[in-house]
Write an enzyme that holds these catalytic residues in place. Structure first.
Site, PDB file in Angstrom:
ATOM      1  N   ASP A  11     -44.497  -2.754 -32.410  1.00 51.67           N
ATOM      2  CA  ASP A  11     -43.789  -2.463 -31.283  1.00 51.67           C
ATOM      3  C   ASP A  11     -42.161  -2.277 -31.533  1.00 51.67           C
ATOM      4  O   ASP A  11     -41.795  -3.107 -32.378  1.00 51.67           O
ATOM      5  CB  ASP A  11     -43.655  -3.490 -29.931  1.00 51.67           C
ATOM      6  CG  ASP A  11     -44.930  -3.593 -29.343  1.00 51.67           C
ATOM      7  OD1 ASP A  11     -45.771  -2.629 -29.444  1.00 51.67           O
ATOM      8  OD2 ASP A  11     -45.219  -4.512 -28.532  1.00 51.67           O
ATOM      9  N   ASP A 130     -52.037  -0.040 -19.813  1.00 54.85           N
ATOM     10  CA  ASP A 130     -51.696  -1.466 -19.671  1.00 54.85           C
ATOM     11  C   ASP A 130     -52.244  -1.913 -18.427  1.00 54.85           C
ATOM     12  O   ASP A 130     -51.747  -1.299 -17.435  1.00 54.85           O
ATOM     13  CB  ASP A 130     -50.086  -1.232 -19.527  1.00 54.85           C
ATOM     14  CG  ASP A 130     -49.465  -0.758 -21.078  1.00 54.85           C
ATOM     15  OD1 ASP A 130     -50.102  -0.759 -21.899  1.00 54.85           O
ATOM     16  OD2 ASP A 130     -48.410  -0.129 -20.714  1.00 54.85           O
TER      17      ASP A 130
END
Length: 258
Positions: A11, A130
């Site tokens: 990330d 997600d």
């Protein structure tokens, strides 16, 4: 049978690799390029880079580091973050990305998946999803703009409906980011993965919850996923990729050897 893939996830925020828990409270892990080199040398099958605030900030992924990554690693890598147009994708492929992943922009405009797949081929287009399990209702919901916890919102899509939709639109692969498990290191949500596997015809990548080697084994054997993505166990050197692959081979799982 295709070999299963081990995929470290990086990330990226403000040019550095970060990691949170359940998509919140991110801490800095380190610089992008050295980490990418390290994982490639350790035996990762591919890498995934998420520019986590690109969509919520209304910008596209920072391309400066994409080119640097392509110059120093020799394994495939996928890039995600605010990709909304054919032109955005073209630039990333030109800089050396092997795949692109779209998430929030696809929720805003599902036809983006089709346009990208038509232009670049389904094999290059990944859709990230997600998911959040709502205890009260027992339903799995799809969330959007999860890279910024102040802007995260639940969509009207239930998980299985969205999985079916993105496949119809041309997704070549799905990465299921199970937000409830993210960063907790207590195992992938196998029940959720099995539900998705039941309707998913394209390669399915598990993400969120890996803490031990057995968690990878269970995802491959019980949920029949094609790849397992993890971050904190690799960043914090809890699991070494070479040792993980040896363990999985002993569990009779076909893994890409070096």
């Amino acid at each position: 049978m295709l070999a299963k893939r081990i995929i470290p996830c990086l990330d990226v925020r403000d040019g550095q690799v970060v990691k949170g828990v359940q998509f919140r409270n991110h801490e800095i892990i380190g610089d992008i390029v050295p980490l990418a080199q390290h994982y490639a040398q350790e035996g990762a099958d591919e890498l995934v880079f998420y520019d986590i605030t690109a969509s919520s900030d209304g910008r596209t992924v920072d391309k400066s580091w994409v080119e640097r990554i392509a110059q120093v690693i020799d394994i495939p890598f996928c890039v995600a973050g605010g990709i909304k147009t054919i032109e955005d994708a073209e630039k990333l492929f030109a800089f050396g990305a092997d795949k692109i992943s779209i998430n929030s922009p696809a929720l805003a405009d599902p036809t983006l998946i089709s346009r990208l797949a038509d232009r670049f081929g389904v094999q290059a287009i990944v859709v990230g999803i997600d998911s959040w399990f709502e205890q009260e209702t027992g339903k799995y919901w799809v969330n959007q703009y999860t890279g910024d916890e102040t802007r995260t919102r639940q969509t009207h899509w239930q998980l299985l409906d969205w999985v079916k939709e993105v496949q119809q639109c041309g997704a070549g692969e799905i990465v299921l980011n199970m937000m409830n498990q993210d960063g907790l290191r207590n195992g992938y949500d196998l029940a959720q993965l099995k539900l998705v596997r039941g309707v998913c015809r394209v390669p399915l990548i598990a993400s969120g919850g890996a803490g031990k080697m057995v968690h990878f084994r269970d995802a491959f054997i019980e949920a029949k996923v094609d790849g397992a993505l993890a971050a904190s166990v690799f960043h914090k050197q809890i699991i070494e990729i070479g040792e993980l692959k040896s363990y999985l081979v002993k569990s009779a799982i076909e893994i890409r050897s070096e």
